[in-house]
Design an enzyme around this catalytic site. Sequence first.
Site, PDB file in Angstrom:
ATOM      1  N   PRO A  91      66.740  -0.452  56.574  1.00  0.00           N
ATOM      2  CA  PRO A  91      66.061   0.755  56.707  1.00  0.00           C
ATOM      3  C   PRO A  91      66.014   1.091  58.079  1.00  0.00           C
ATOM      4  CG  PRO A  91      64.918  -0.411  54.976  1.00  0.00           C
ATOM      5  CD  PRO A  91      65.999  -1.423  55.759  1.00  0.00           C
ATOM      6  N   GLU A  92      66.602   2.443  58.640  1.00  0.00           N
ATOM      7  CA  GLU A  92      66.298   2.891  59.899  1.00  0.00           C
ATOM      8  C   GLU A  92      65.002   3.804  60.304  1.00  0.00           C
ATOM      9  OE1 GLU A  92      70.106   4.429  61.638  1.00  0.00           O
ATOM     10  OE2 GLU A  92      71.195   2.725  60.330  1.00  0.00           O
TER      11      GLU A  92
END
Length: 293
Positions: A2-3
Amino acid sequence: MPELPEVETVMRGMRVHLEGHTISRASTHHTGLRWPFPPGLATVLQGRRIDGFSRRGKYILITLSGGLVVVLHLGMSGRVLLSCPTEAERGRPPARHEHLVIETAQGARCGLVDPRRFGMVDLVPVTAVETHRLLSGMGPEPLGNRFDGAWLAARAGRRRTSIKALLLDQRVVAGLGNIYVSEALFRARIHPAQAAGDINAEQYEKLATEIRAVLEEAIAAGGSSLRDYVQPDGELGYFQHAWRVYGREGEGCPDCPGPPSCDGVVRITQSGRSSFFCPRQQGVEKDLGKDLS
């Protein structure tokens, strides 16, 4: 992994679901994730009020009563599951790979699931957050007031490192990752392997603007769903459908008329990571057969 937009989406979901609640029960179901859980974590959490949520880079910060902050990182496969179980369901056994469970007096349940256990949970005094070993050296938030083209230009100086490597350096700007860097560089018409020191001030202003724009659009879309990532309510993010170059090797560039003037999106490898770009729109600066840093 996840960014920033995915982490921001999770943080906002937790805020809506849990802020102002009092933890009535907490339990851990493993010794830890990437690192051991803080000693007595479940006992320390129980009875505390959840006062607020924020994000620093890819870390979620949960402020508790009594001057404590939970520092949470989702790692590669971490997910947060939020629900409102019935009285009969409360206290049920954890789901598979659910390592930390919090239940509140107001009827909410929060579970941290991490099959690969690359995430982390820490507990620190609120006064020690800024000096935390994982947070203290981070650059400004790309959506904050400190971040602009002048900041990037100053960090770049005359450095020969690639612009992509510069943007992925968390000491330069916090929270950027592979997907959104590729997308922002395409929008700014900058080749990912171009030397950071060769980019001019006007280009850096354009790049900073496009970084903000792509992150804000991704957050509005609930992030991009890749592998394990889902939003806290179980829904998938859908920004991946708006990707212009990332993951689109061999496909037509959305801003080009097509062959023969453009053969489509190209993928190269930079420091072991894939970069996607359009040679016509972003220029070809280097031998694409090399591993570029």
